[in-house]
Design a protein around this motif. Structure first.
Motif, PDB file in Angstrom:
ATOM      1  N   GLY A 131      41.037   7.082 -46.033  1.00 32.57           N
ATOM      2  CA  GLY A 131      41.836   6.631 -44.905  1.00 32.57           C
ATOM      3  C   GLY A 131      42.156   7.712 -43.899  1.00 32.57           C
ATOM      4  O   GLY A 131      42.932   7.477 -42.965  1.00 32.57           O
ATOM      5  N   ARG A 132      41.582   8.891 -44.072  1.00 36.92           N
ATOM      6  CA  ARG A 132      41.842   9.989 -43.142  1.00 36.92           C
ATOM      7  C   ARG A 132      40.922   9.887 -41.927  1.00 36.92           C
ATOM      8  O   ARG A 132      39.927   9.167 -41.933  1.00 36.92           O
ATOM      9  CB  ARG A 132      41.642  11.333 -43.843  1.00 36.92           C
ATOM     10  N   LEU A 156      42.152  17.323 -39.283  1.00 35.81           N
ATOM     11  CA  LEU A 156      42.040  16.232 -40.242  1.00 35.81           C
ATOM     12  C   LEU A 156      43.434  15.672 -40.490  1.00 35.81           C
ATOM     13  O   LEU A 156      44.328  16.384 -40.953  1.00 35.81           O
ATOM     14  CB  LEU A 156      41.431  16.735 -41.550  1.00 35.81           C
ATOM     15  N   LEU A 157      43.616  14.391 -40.158  1.00 32.89           N
ATOM     16  CA  LEU A 157      44.920  13.744 -40.277  1.00 32.89           C
ATOM     17  C   LEU A 157      44.876  12.715 -41.400  1.00 32.89           C
ATOM     18  O   LEU A 157      44.022  11.834 -41.429  1.00 32.89           O
ATOM     19  CB  LEU A 157      45.286  13.045 -38.958  1.00 32.89           C
ATOM     20  N   ASP A 158      45.841  12.842 -42.309  1.00 32.24           N
ATOM     21  CA  ASP A 158      46.025  11.845 -43.362  1.00 32.24           C
ATOM     22  C   ASP A 158      47.243  11.021 -42.986  1.00 32.24           C
ATOM     23  O   ASP A 158      48.383  11.496 -43.073  1.00 32.24           O
ATOM     24  CB  ASP A 158      46.236  12.521 -44.715  1.00 32.24           C
ATOM     25  N   PRO A 159      47.048   9.771 -42.534  1.00 32.39           N
ATOM     26  CA  PRO A 159      48.198   8.996 -42.061  1.00 32.39           C
ATOM     27  C   PRO A 159      49.163   8.596 -43.166  1.00 32.39           C
ATOM     28  O   PRO A 159      50.300   8.223 -42.881  1.00 32.39           O
ATOM     29  CB  PRO A 159      47.539   7.757 -41.437  1.00 32.39           C
ATOM     30  N   ALA A 160      48.732   8.692 -44.410  1.00 37.49           N
ATOM     31  CA  ALA A 160      49.614   8.288 -45.506  1.00 37.49           C
ATOM     32  C   ALA A 160      50.871   9.141 -45.543  1.00 37.49           C
ATOM     33  O   ALA A 160      51.988   8.626 -45.711  1.00 37.49           O
ATOM     34  CB  ALA A 160      48.865   8.369 -46.835  1.00 37.49           C
ATOM     35  N   ASP A 161      50.731  10.463 -45.392  1.00 40.85           N
ATOM     36  CA  ASP A 161      51.896  11.351 -45.437  1.00 40.85           C
ATOM     37  C   ASP A 161      51.997  12.258 -44.214  1.00 40.85           C
ATOM     38  O   ASP A 161      52.897  13.099 -44.137  1.00 40.85           O
ATOM     39  CB  ASP A 161      51.868  12.205 -46.703  1.00 40.85           C
ATOM     40  N   GLY A 162      51.075  12.116 -43.251  1.00 39.44           N
ATOM     41  CA  GLY A 162      51.123  12.920 -42.038  1.00 39.44           C
ATOM     42  C   GLY A 162      50.534  14.306 -42.165  1.00 39.44           C
ATOM     43  O   GLY A 162      50.634  15.104 -41.222  1.00 39.44           O
ATOM     44  N   THR A 163      49.906  14.620 -43.297  1.00 36.56           N
ATOM     45  CA  THR A 163      49.327  15.948 -43.484  1.00 36.56           C
ATOM     46  C   THR A 163      48.258  16.231 -42.432  1.00 36.56           C
ATOM     47  O   THR A 163      47.377  15.398 -42.175  1.00 36.56           O
ATOM     48  CB  THR A 163      48.706  16.077 -44.884  1.00 36.56           C
ATOM     49  N   LEU A 164      48.354  17.440 -41.838  1.00 41.25           N
ATOM     50  CA  LEU A 164      47.364  17.903 -40.872  1.00 41.25           C
ATOM     51  C   LEU A 164      46.668  19.133 -41.434  1.00 41.25           C
ATOM     52  O   LEU A 164      47.323  20.064 -41.916  1.00 41.25           O
ATOM     53  CB  LEU A 164      48.015  18.276 -39.540  1.00 41.25           C
ATOM     54  N   ILE A 165      45.341  19.141 -41.370  1.00 41.75           N
ATOM     55  CA  ILE A 165      44.565  20.341 -41.685  1.00 41.75           C
ATOM     56  C   ILE A 165      43.764  20.677 -40.441  1.00 41.75           C
ATOM     57  O   ILE A 165      42.997  19.846 -39.944  1.00 41.75           O
ATOM     58  CB  ILE A 165      43.635  20.112 -42.894  1.00 41.75           C
ATOM     59  N   CYS A 166      43.946  21.887 -39.929  1.00 48.02           N
ATOM     60  CA  CYS A 166      43.375  22.263 -38.631  1.00 48.02           C
ATOM     61  C   CYS A 166      42.463  23.469 -38.792  1.00 48.02           C
ATOM     62  O   CYS A 166      42.797  24.432 -39.493  1.00 48.02           O
ATOM     63  CB  CYS A 166      44.490  22.569 -37.639  1.00 48.02           C
ATOM     64  N   CYS A 167      41.308  23.419 -38.114  1.00 50.39           N
ATOM     65  CA  CYS A 167      40.407  24.561 -38.029  1.00 50.39           C
ATOM     66  C   CYS A 167      39.981  24.707 -36.578  1.00 50.39           C
ATOM     67  O   CYS A 167      39.473  23.755 -35.975  1.00 50.39           O
ATOM     68  CB  CYS A 167      39.180  24.366 -38.922  1.00 50.39           C
ATOM     69  N   SER A 168      40.202  25.895 -36.022  1.00 49.45           N
ATOM     70  CA  SER A 168      39.902  26.125 -34.615  1.00 49.45           C
ATOM     71  C   SER A 168      38.935  27.287 -34.465  1.00 49.45           C
ATOM     72  O   SER A 168      39.065  28.304 -35.149  1.00 49.45           O
ATOM     73  CB  SER A 168      41.191  26.413 -33.838  1.00 49.45           C
ATOM     74  N   ALA A 169      37.981  27.104 -33.555  1.00 46.04           N
ATOM     75  CA  ALA A 169      37.037  28.180 -33.239  1.00 46.04           C
ATOM     76  C   ALA A 169      37.212  28.541 -31.778  1.00 46.04           C
ATOM     77  O   ALA A 169      36.533  28.001 -30.896  1.00 46.04           O
ATOM     78  CB  ALA A 169      35.607  27.731 -33.521  1.00 46.04           C
ATOM     79  N   VAL A 181      40.642 -18.987 -43.188  1.00 42.95           N
ATOM     80  CA  VAL A 181      40.213 -17.776 -42.485  1.00 42.95           C
ATOM     81  C   VAL A 181      41.082 -16.621 -42.951  1.00 42.95           C
ATOM     82  O   VAL A 181      42.321 -16.708 -42.940  1.00 42.95           O
ATOM     83  CB  VAL A 181      40.319 -17.928 -40.957  1.00 42.95           C
ATOM     84  N   SER A 182      40.434 -15.533 -43.383  1.00 42.37           N
ATOM     85  CA  SER A 182      41.141 -14.311 -43.784  1.00 42.37           C
ATOM     86  C   SER A 182      40.564 -13.142 -43.017  1.00 42.37           C
ATOM     87  O   SER A 182      39.350 -13.099 -42.743  1.00 42.37           O
ATOM     88  CB  SER A 182      40.982 -14.073 -45.293  1.00 42.37           C
ATOM     89  N   ALA A 183      41.410 -12.183 -42.658  1.00 44.18           N
ATOM     90  CA  ALA A 183      40.946 -10.996 -41.933  1.00 44.18           C
ATOM     91  C   ALA A 183      41.730  -9.786 -42.383  1.00 44.18           C
ATOM     92  O   ALA A 183      42.947  -9.853 -42.567  1.00 44.18           O
ATOM     93  CB  ALA A 183      41.096 -11.189 -40.423  1.00 44.18           C
ATOM     94  N   GLU A 184      41.023  -8.674 -42.547  1.00 47.39           N
ATOM     95  CA  GLU A 184      41.672  -7.409 -42.881  1.00 47.39           C
ATOM     96  C   GLU A 184      40.930  -6.272 -42.195  1.00 47.39           C
ATOM     97  O   GLU A 184      39.729  -6.365 -41.908  1.00 47.39           O
ATOM     98  CB  GLU A 184      41.677  -7.183 -44.396  1.00 47.39           C
ATOM     99  N   LEU A 185      41.654  -5.196 -41.911  1.00 46.09           N
ATOM    100  CA  LEU A 185      41.070  -3.997 -41.314  1.00 46.09           C
ATOM    101  C   LEU A 185      41.056  -2.906 -42.367  1.00 46.09           C
ATOM    102  O   LEU A 185      42.098  -2.509 -42.881  1.00 46.09           O
ATOM    103  CB  LEU A 185      41.893  -3.550 -40.090  1.00 46.09           C
ATOM    104  N   ARG A 186      39.870  -2.415 -42.675  1.00 45.17           N
ATOM    105  CA  ARG A 186      39.719  -1.411 -43.712  1.00 45.17           C
ATOM    106  C   ARG A 186      39.996  -0.011 -43.169  1.00 45.17           C
ATOM    107  O   ARG A 186      40.061   0.215 -41.958  1.00 45.17           O
ATOM    108  CB  ARG A 186      38.310  -1.494 -44.306  1.00 45.17           C
ATOM    109  N   ASP A 187      40.132   0.946 -44.084  1.00 43.31           N
ATOM    110  CA  ASP A 187      40.477   2.311 -43.692  1.00 43.31           C
ATOM    111  C   ASP A 187      39.430   2.951 -42.787  1.00 43.31           C
ATOM    112  O   ASP A 187      39.748   3.850 -42.007  1.00 43.31           O
ATOM    113  CB  ASP A 187      40.651   3.189 -44.939  1.00 43.31           C
ATOM    114  N   ASP A 188      38.167   2.512 -42.900  1.00 42.97           N
ATOM    115  CA  ASP A 188      37.118   3.105 -42.073  1.00 42.97           C
ATOM    116  C   ASP A 188      36.984   2.431 -40.713  1.00 42.97           C
ATOM    117  O   ASP A 188      36.069   2.739 -39.946  1.00 42.97           O
ATOM    118  CB  ASP A 188      35.769   3.073 -42.802  1.00 42.97           C
ATOM    119  N   GLY A 189      37.867   1.475 -40.393  1.00 39.62           N
ATOM    120  CA  GLY A 189      37.835   0.807 -39.101  1.00 39.62           C
ATOM    121  C   GLY A 189      36.979  -0.436 -39.062  1.00 39.62           C
ATOM    122  O   GLY A 189      36.772  -1.004 -37.989  1.00 39.62           O
ATOM    123  N   GLU A 190      36.498  -0.880 -40.215  1.00 36.21           N
ATOM    124  CA  GLU A 190      35.683  -2.086 -40.249  1.00 36.21           C
ATOM    125  C   GLU A 190      36.568  -3.299 -40.486  1.00 36.21           C
ATOM    126  O   GLU A 190      37.356  -3.336 -41.432  1.00 36.21           O
ATOM    127  CB  GLU A 190      34.634  -2.002 -41.346  1.00 36.21           C
TER     128      GLU A 190
END
Length: 671
Positions: free
Chosen positions: A208-209, A271-284, A468-477
């Motif tokens: 889900g990230r 990299l954002l994990d919306p579950a807990d808001g964790t951010l991992i950042c790499c900058s060049a 009719v059923s609809a859901e949005l998955r973590d990958d945006g599908e």
């Protein structure tokens, strides 16, 4: 004789040979016309040579040059003679028979003045014409204008190609994710070589990230864009494969060492994990991300690591994004604005983003903008309004949010459920903030499947149902399922009479609107699942569009189908508004029968405002197709390019026009 002024004039007038010599030696064309018939009474050599005629003194001008009729010269002579006011013309185009009795007209251009000649009592007795042949100059001016226009056209074509290249290399859209809202704005530089090296990306990864990327290749032009495309592809591939941002940046660094144009490119990956808001950042070597709440804003710490391809080593840092905060990644074009030091521009960016998050400043909520959209749009408009910009600017914003609940709706398998289920699905798609293309695609697919369940399923019990059923998955599908309790009924095949009657568009249309479609058949019913990856557009802007771009206008679509007569049209014409599906296709057929007098009267059907066009309605409109075995109805279907109806009619190969038929008849547009 006393030589006073009058005497000198008397001597001059008294020597007609001198007057004639001076008159005849003038380099401009001189002509005297007499009376209301404009008879030629005097000409000079320049005129006679240019017109290639001698014996026309005493003859009315229109008899000397009968070809001038319709070229407004005679009318000008009449007007000057009647009003006493002179007329001046520049580059007046004339077609004259300069070779007498040849029948060949030569086109020339003349600069001239037509002025009245007054008699002793002050009344107009004739006209004086003096002019010069400006053909050579006019043709040269025209050639220069054509060359300039062609140069502008070539420039616009080249700029269009460059801009199109830029759009192709950048993401077609941003993923719609259940727990993260994402928005982006890309503003092209005002340089001639519009394409630049900025890019952005949002890549869903496992768990889900989502990986957020903004990068910048040195320079502008096609070469910079091509290099940008290679770096973006490498990063996207590594991120989708592993979700490891450090490994992805390392891969881009290796590529930059091999490609000269990629050396010193900068990139920031978060990299954002919306579950807990964790951010991992790499900058060049890229400017640090900015996190803003309603009252505070902070930049993530500088990594101190160099750009790609420079031999730097890379590491990651960690932070946290709170639910009420917005994360902004950006390129240095927003910092390096004219008249601002980097420190001042950075402080302004921080303040404006914080104001946008807090709802201060521009009132953009009325345009239907989310918080991340407002952050991108308000930041651009307020920061660039006083300074302008000289470089491409990329903004990528993200915010955590609570996912919308899945959709589940069921009821009897009757046509009355079609509108209910379409409205419910449209509301669900709107909550997800997906784009218009996704709304159209999903609703069309689902309506076709619900219609099939209602019309073609054979329930195993006395009462048929559809769900009719609809859901949005973590990958945006998005996964949308239409299930019924009917037994599968094999459709007629092409060539069968039943196929020709029903056309069999439903399932084919549903599949065409999705990425993938699965069908499960069983004794207890049929379940069809459609898969479509949702997206929303990023804003690719030019300077003149800043402040005028909105997500989408509020839609006030009619829930009922309306057939509106257009009595002021040049011929019989109707406009249809709203949805067309199995619930009202019968009504449509009755109206078409009535308005065409049973198929004997031509009718233009304007489908511009149709919001949904189901296969049941297509079958009614198919009467217009001469390939149909039904009696041919004289319908002319009008569906502008980009409209819902155009998409569907093109899909089913039903003839229609994208240009307004009445405009085409009047010469105002293409048919």
């Amino acid at each position: 004789m006393t030589l006073n002024e009058n005497n000198r004039l008397d001597i001059l007038v008294g020597k007609p040979e001198v007057v004639r010599e001076v008159f005849d030696s003038m380099s401009v064309m001189l002509v005297g016309l007499d009376g209301p018939e404009h008879r030629v009474v005097a000409t000079n050599a320049a005129y006679r040579t240019s017109m290639n005629r001698d014996a026309f003194v005493g003859v009315p001008l229109v008899e000397v040059f009968p070809e001038i009729v319709g070229q407004r010269i005679s009318e000008m002579c009449d007007w000057v003679y009647q009003t006493g006011l002179p007329q001046v013309a520049r580059s007046w185009r004339l077609q004259l028979e300069l070779e007498p009795e040849s029948g060949h007209l030569t086109e020339i251009f003349v600069d001239f003045t037509m002025s009245p000649r007054l008699g002793p009592d002050g009344t107009v007795v004739g006209l004086n014409f003096h002019g010069v042949d400006s053909t050579e100059r006019t043709l040269e001016d025209q050639r220069m204008r054509r060359d300039a226009a062609e140069a502008v056209q070539r420039y616009e074509q080249a700029r269009g190609v460059i801009t199109a290249l830029q759009r192709q290399l950048l993401p077609a859209g941003l993923p719609v994710l259940p727990s993260v809202r994402i928005a982006a704005s890309y503003l092209l530089a005002d340089a001639d070589d519009a394409a630049g090296g900025d890019w952005f990306d949002a890549v869903p990864v496992s768990g889900g990230r989502v990986a957020l990327v903004v990068g910048d290749v040195v320079g502008h032009g096609v070469a910079a864009s091509a290099t940008m495309g290679q770096l973006r592809s490498v990063l996207q591939d590594r991120l989708e494969d592993t979700g490891d941002i450090l490994a992805a940046v390392a891969a881009a660094d290796r590529l930059a060492r091999r490609i000269p144009g990629a050396r010193a490119a900068t990139v920031c990956v978060v990299l954002l994990d919306p579950a807990d808001g964790t951010l991992i950042c790499c900058s060049a070597g890229h400017p640090p991300p900015l996190i803003a709440g309603s009252d505070t804003a902070r930049f993530l710490p500088e990594s101190g690591q160099g750009p790609l391809g420079t031999g730097a080593s890379y590491a990651v840092l960690r932070d946290r994004l709170e639910p009420d905060e917005v994360l902004l990644l950006y390129s240095d074009g927003i910092i390096e604005r004219p008249g601002r030091t980097p420190a001042a521009a950075t402080a302004e960016l921080s303040q404006v983003l914080s104001d946008a998050v807090a709802g201060r400043g521009l009132d953009l909520d009325v345009a239907g903008l989310s918080l991340v959209d407002r952050a991108c749009m308000q930041t651009l408009e307020l920061l660039l309004r006083p300074t302008g910009h000289t470089d491409d600017i990329t903004l990528l914003a993200a915010q955590r949010h609570n996912p919308a609940p899945p959709l589940r709706l069921g009821g009897p398998a009757t046509t009355s459920m079609i509108n209910i289920m379409r409205a419910a699905l449209e509301a669900w798609v709107e909550i997800q903030e997906a784009g218009e293309a996704d709304r159209v695609a999903l609703t069309h697919a689902v309506v076709e499947l619900v219609t099939n369940a209602c019309e073609h399923g054979r329930p195993a019990t006395a009462e048929g149902t559809v769900t009719v059923s609809a859901e949005l998955r973590d990958d945006g599908e998005a996964r949308v399922t239409v299930a019924d309790n009917g037994r599968w009924c094999e459709r007629a095949r092409p060539g069968d009479a039943e196929y020709r009657r029903d056309h069999g568009f439903g399932l084919a249309m549903a599949a065409s609107f999705t990425d993938h479609l699965d069908v499960e058949r069983g004794d207890r019913g049929t379940t069809v699942t459609i898969h479509r990856r949702l997206s929303r557009s990023a804003r690719l802007l030019t300077a003149e569009r800043i402040g005028h771009d909105v997500t989408r206008a509020a839609q006030d679509e009619p829930e009922l189908m309306l057939i509106l007569d257009q009595p002021n049209a040049p011929s019989s014409r109707i406009a249809i508004h709203g949805p067309l599906d199995a619930s009202n296709a019968g009504e449509l057929g009755v109206e078409l029968d009535r308005l065409t007098l049973g198929g004997t009267h031509e009718l233009i059907v304007d489908l511009t405002a149709v919001t949904h066009l189901a296969s049941a309605a297509v079958a009614e409109l198919y009467r217009t197709d001469p390939r149909s075995e039904r009696r041919h109805y004289p319908l002319r279907l009008y569906a502008p390019a980009g409209s819902t109806a155009h998409h569907v009619l093109s899909l089913v190969d039903l003839p229609h026009t994208t240009g307004d038929p009445h405009h085409a008849q009047a010469g105002l547009g293409d048919d």
